[in-house]
Design a protein around this motif. Sequence first.
Motif, PDB file in Angstrom:
ATOM      1  N   ASP A   1      21.131 -56.729   8.008  1.00 48.89           N
ATOM      2  CA  ASP A   1      20.247 -57.882   7.906  1.00 48.89           C
ATOM      3  C   ASP A   1      20.629 -58.885   8.979  1.00 48.89           C
ATOM      4  OD1 ASP A   1      18.885 -56.858   5.683  1.00 48.89           O
ATOM      5  OD2 ASP A   1      20.448 -57.570   4.324  1.00 48.89           O
ATOM      6  N   MET A   2      19.688 -59.754   9.295  1.00 49.59           N
ATOM      7  CA  MET A   2      19.944 -60.800  10.281  1.00 49.59           C
ATOM      8  C   MET A   2      20.539 -62.045   9.601  1.00 49.59           C
ATOM      9  SD  MET A   2      19.308 -59.627  13.164  1.00 49.59           S
ATOM     10  CE  MET A   2      18.647 -58.059  13.704  1.00 49.59           C
ATOM     11  N   PRO A   3      21.486 -62.753  10.245  1.00 50.38           N
ATOM     12  CA  PRO A   3      22.121 -62.327  11.497  1.00 50.38           C
ATOM     13  C   PRO A   3      23.066 -61.159  11.267  1.00 50.38           C
ATOM     14  CG  PRO A   3      23.185 -64.288  10.687  1.00 50.38           C
ATOM     15  CD  PRO A   3      22.028 -64.029   9.765  1.00 50.38           C
ATOM     16  N   LEU A   4      23.235 -60.381  12.315  1.00 51.21           N
ATOM     17  CA  LEU A   4      24.049 -59.179  12.260  1.00 51.21           C
ATOM     18  C   LEU A   4      25.350 -59.449  13.022  1.00 51.21           C
ATOM     19  CD1 LEU A   4      24.204 -56.102  11.582  1.00 51.21           C
ATOM     20  CD2 LEU A   4      23.166 -55.721  13.822  1.00 51.21           C
ATOM     21  N   THR A   5      26.485 -59.158  12.392  1.00 52.17           N
ATOM     22  CA  THR A   5      27.788 -59.422  13.014  1.00 52.17           C
ATOM     23  C   THR A   5      28.408 -58.116  13.473  1.00 52.17           C
ATOM     24  OG1 THR A   5      28.138 -61.369  11.615  1.00 52.17           O
ATOM     25  CG2 THR A   5      30.083 -60.413  12.697  1.00 52.17           C
ATOM     26  N   ILE A   6      28.828 -58.082  14.755  1.00 48.65           N
ATOM     27  CA  ILE A   6      29.495 -56.915  15.318  1.00 48.65           C
ATOM     28  C   ILE A   6      30.865 -57.380  15.813  1.00 48.65           C
ATOM     29  CG2 ILE A   6      29.390 -55.060  17.029  1.00 48.65           C
ATOM     30  CD1 ILE A   6      26.376 -55.423  17.144  1.00 48.65           C
ATOM     31  N   ALA A   7      31.915 -56.839  15.215  1.00 51.33           N
ATOM     32  CA  ALA A   7      33.283 -57.232  15.577  1.00 51.33           C
ATOM     33  C   ALA A   7      33.634 -56.722  16.964  1.00 51.33           C
ATOM     34  CB  ALA A   7      34.258 -56.676  14.541  1.00 51.33           C
TER      35      ALA A   7
ATOM     36  N   ILE B   1      24.180 -61.142  16.255  1.00 55.59           N
ATOM     37  CA  ILE B   1      22.809 -60.801  16.655  1.00 55.59           C
ATOM     38  C   ILE B   1      21.863 -61.602  15.769  1.00 55.59           C
ATOM     39  CG2 ILE B   1      21.126 -58.965  16.971  1.00 55.59           C
ATOM     40  CD1 ILE B   1      23.532 -58.698  18.786  1.00 55.59           C
ATOM     41  N   TYR B   2      21.160 -62.533  16.373  1.00 59.17           N
ATOM     42  CA  TYR B   2      20.281 -63.422  15.600  1.00 59.17           C
ATOM     43  C   TYR B   2      18.903 -62.821  15.350  1.00 59.17           C
ATOM     44  CZ  TYR B   2      23.825 -66.810  17.056  1.00 59.17           C
ATOM     45  OH  TYR B   2      24.994 -67.454  17.285  1.00 59.17           O
ATOM     46  N   GLY B   3      18.451 -61.945  16.252  1.00 56.43           N
ATOM     47  CA  GLY B   3      17.119 -61.388  16.075  1.00 56.43           C
ATOM     48  C   GLY B   3      16.856 -60.237  17.022  1.00 56.43           C
ATOM     49  N   LEU B   4      16.050 -59.312  16.551  1.00 59.48           N
ATOM     50  CA  LEU B   4      15.570 -58.182  17.351  1.00 59.48           C
ATOM     51  C   LEU B   4      14.051 -58.192  17.288  1.00 59.48           C
ATOM     52  CD1 LEU B   4      18.015 -55.403  16.071  1.00 59.48           C
ATOM     53  CD2 LEU B   4      18.153 -56.610  18.253  1.00 59.48           C
ATOM     54  N   TYR B   5      13.414 -58.250  18.430  1.00 59.88           N
ATOM     55  CA  TYR B   5      11.953 -58.338  18.481  1.00 59.88           C
ATOM     56  C   TYR B   5      11.428 -57.273  19.440  1.00 59.88           C
ATOM     57  CZ  TYR B   5      13.588 -62.902  16.923  1.00 59.88           C
ATOM     58  OH  TYR B   5      14.249 -63.908  16.281  1.00 59.88           O
ATOM     59  N   VAL B   6      10.346 -56.593  19.047  1.00 55.88           N
ATOM     60  CA  VAL B   6       9.734 -55.574  19.917  1.00 55.88           C
ATOM     61  C   VAL B   6       8.251 -55.858  20.046  1.00 55.88           C
ATOM     62  CG1 VAL B   6      11.375 -53.735  19.437  1.00 55.88           C
ATOM     63  CG2 VAL B   6       9.390 -54.029  17.951  1.00 55.88           C
TER      64      VAL B   6
ATOM     65  N   TRP C   1       8.729 -54.010  25.205  1.00 55.06           N
ATOM     66  CA  TRP C   1      10.031 -54.659  25.379  1.00 55.06           C
ATOM     67  C   TRP C   1      10.727 -54.821  24.043  1.00 55.06           C
ATOM     68  CZ3 TRP C   1      11.874 -55.468  30.193  1.00 55.06           C
ATOM     69  CH2 TRP C   1      10.945 -55.456  31.245  1.00 55.06           C
ATOM     70  N   LEU C   2      12.074 -54.712  24.082  1.00 56.87           N
ATOM     71  CA  LEU C   2      12.947 -55.073  22.965  1.00 56.87           C
ATOM     72  C   LEU C   2      13.712 -56.323  23.399  1.00 56.87           C
ATOM     73  CD1 LEU C   2      14.611 -54.679  20.340  1.00 56.87           C
ATOM     74  CD2 LEU C   2      16.110 -53.146  21.691  1.00 56.87           C
ATOM     75  N   TYR C   3      13.590 -57.382  22.598  1.00 55.61           N
ATOM     76  CA  TYR C   3      14.288 -58.633  22.881  1.00 55.61           C
ATOM     77  C   TYR C   3      15.446 -58.777  21.894  1.00 55.61           C
ATOM     78  CZ  TYR C   3      10.095 -59.703  25.560  1.00 55.61           C
ATOM     79  OH  TYR C   3       9.063 -59.660  26.455  1.00 55.61           O
ATOM     80  N   ILE C   4      16.678 -59.014  22.406  1.00 54.51           N
ATOM     81  CA  ILE C   4      17.875 -59.162  21.576  1.00 54.51           C
ATOM     82  C   ILE C   4      18.415 -60.578  21.760  1.00 54.51           C
ATOM     83  CG2 ILE C   4      20.161 -58.238  21.051  1.00 54.51           C
ATOM     84  CD1 ILE C   4      19.316 -55.665  22.537  1.00 54.51           C
ATOM     85  N   ALA C   5      18.368 -61.348  20.686  1.00 56.14           N
ATOM     86  CA  ALA C   5      18.919 -62.710  20.719  1.00 56.14           C
ATOM     87  C   ALA C   5      20.299 -62.682  20.083  1.00 56.14           C
ATOM     88  CB  ALA C   5      18.001 -63.663  19.958  1.00 56.14           C
ATOM     89  N   SER C   6      21.322 -63.243  20.793  1.00 56.67           N
ATOM     90  CA  SER C   6      22.706 -63.171  20.306  1.00 56.67           C
ATOM     91  C   SER C   6      23.481 -64.412  20.745  1.00 56.67           C
ATOM     92  CB  SER C   6      23.389 -61.913  20.849  1.00 56.67           C
ATOM     93  OG  SER C   6      23.672 -62.060  22.233  1.00 56.67           O
ATOM     94  N   ASN C   7      24.770 -64.477  20.321  1.00 60.00           N
ATOM     95  CA  ASN C   7      25.644 -65.586  20.711  1.00 60.00           C
ATOM     96  C   ASN C   7      26.463 -65.267  21.951  1.00 60.00           C
ATOM     97  OD1 ASN C   7      27.292 -63.688  19.528  1.00 60.00           O
ATOM     98  ND2 ASN C   7      28.649 -65.189  18.536  1.00 60.00           N
ATOM     99  N   ASP C   8      26.078 -64.199  22.665  1.00 60.40           N
ATOM    100  CA  ASP C   8      26.752 -63.913  23.922  1.00 60.40           C
ATOM    101  C   ASP C   8      26.422 -65.060  24.883  1.00 60.40           C
ATOM    102  OD1 ASP C   8      27.531 -63.038  26.433  1.00 60.40           O
ATOM    103  OD2 ASP C   8      26.893 -60.979  26.116  1.00 60.40           O
TER     104      ASP C   8
END
Length: 413
Positions: free
Chosen positions: A102-108, A85-90, A130-137
């Motif tokens: 903390d960013m980036p956030l790693t979820i196994a 998870i690279y960033g969370l923006y609202v 809005w909540l914006y979620i930036a990730s490596n998906d």
Amino acid sequence: MNFISIGRLPILVVLVLLLTATACGSDIVPRENNVGEPWEFEEYVFEEEPRLEAPEEVDFGLVEPGTEVAHTVTLRNTGSADLEIYGLYVTEPFGVALGGGDMPLTIAPGESFAVELTVSVLQGEGATGWLYIASNDPQLPEHQVRLTAEVLRLPEVCPIPVIEARHRLRGEARAQPDGRLDGAPLDSIELSALSSFESGGGDITAVEWAIVEQPADGAVQLTSGPSSWTNELFLELAGHYIVELHVWNDRGERSCEPARMELVALPDAALHIQLVWDTPRDLERYDDHGSDLDLHVLHPLGRWGRIPYDCYWQNPRPAWGASLDIDRGNGWGPENINLNEPEDGLSYGVGVHYFADRGLGDSFATVRIYVAGTLADEFQREPMRQGQFWHVANVNWPSGEIDAVEDVFRFNP
């Protein structure tokens, strides 16, 4: 990429190979072959990828204005590789707290992470953001979550006005918002706003009084003006008075509704007779210059203007029981004569004398007769000139019946 040559294997064997390869994390795809040549398949091995699972919408429900409400959103990795998870923006008025990350956030893979969202709304119908979620998906590099909240409509909180009314003989009354105190004509009622309060714990900083109702022909004013914390009202006429009070708090907010005190001046004599008058050329009611009309009540043994049986300004308290309680000589009135114990079998005369116009000309007289505290008859706006005498009516006792006369004489008969 590996190539598997199957040749002319039976169809059943080919299907087994395809299913086995898929279960092992690879794809087997047929290559283009010339007609009559053996089949060849390309084997694609799956690359490990992260997958973000998050809601499409979050509703905070009812939110009380001025309070912060939290809501937890769960981010889950359903893929086979670590989810970054690279960033969370609202967007406002919403906020976000990572709750320990903390960013980036790693979820196994197979794991989840709780993100706390907040909202604080001061006013209005509601909030949307809005909540914006930036990730490596690779399939969902930026996921959007719609955020909503509805503002709870609270009862309006206003400063509370309270009127306290007091008379040393009549008692006390409190209006919050409504109250009533019964008095009598010529009573002076003490009024106080000191018990008004701010329900939110602040201070009351200003008050405003108003007389919104009083008897016909009345024009009384509060003795200390509209902005005084304490006041006094003189009940010069029989009838109903209504005093309202508004207050302001230290935030400049006005009371939502006024306190209303009803003051009722009820004549307590068996017979109460009231005279008021208006003179069109007398433009100032409260100065010391005005026309002078006099009220008379005559015992059947007497004559108008003769002592001892005519009760008027020169004979205000004759021995037979009548009493002139106020004599106004500067215009408008009122003048009242009370008879506490009229004699049975007698008929009392009621009259008005225009004593002096003081250069103001004609005047219009009104007489009201109260029997046992109730208005029994009213004679309105009789035009009179200086020196004239108006025989208004006769009151019969004990019946209280009133015989209208309404004779006007050029002088005092």
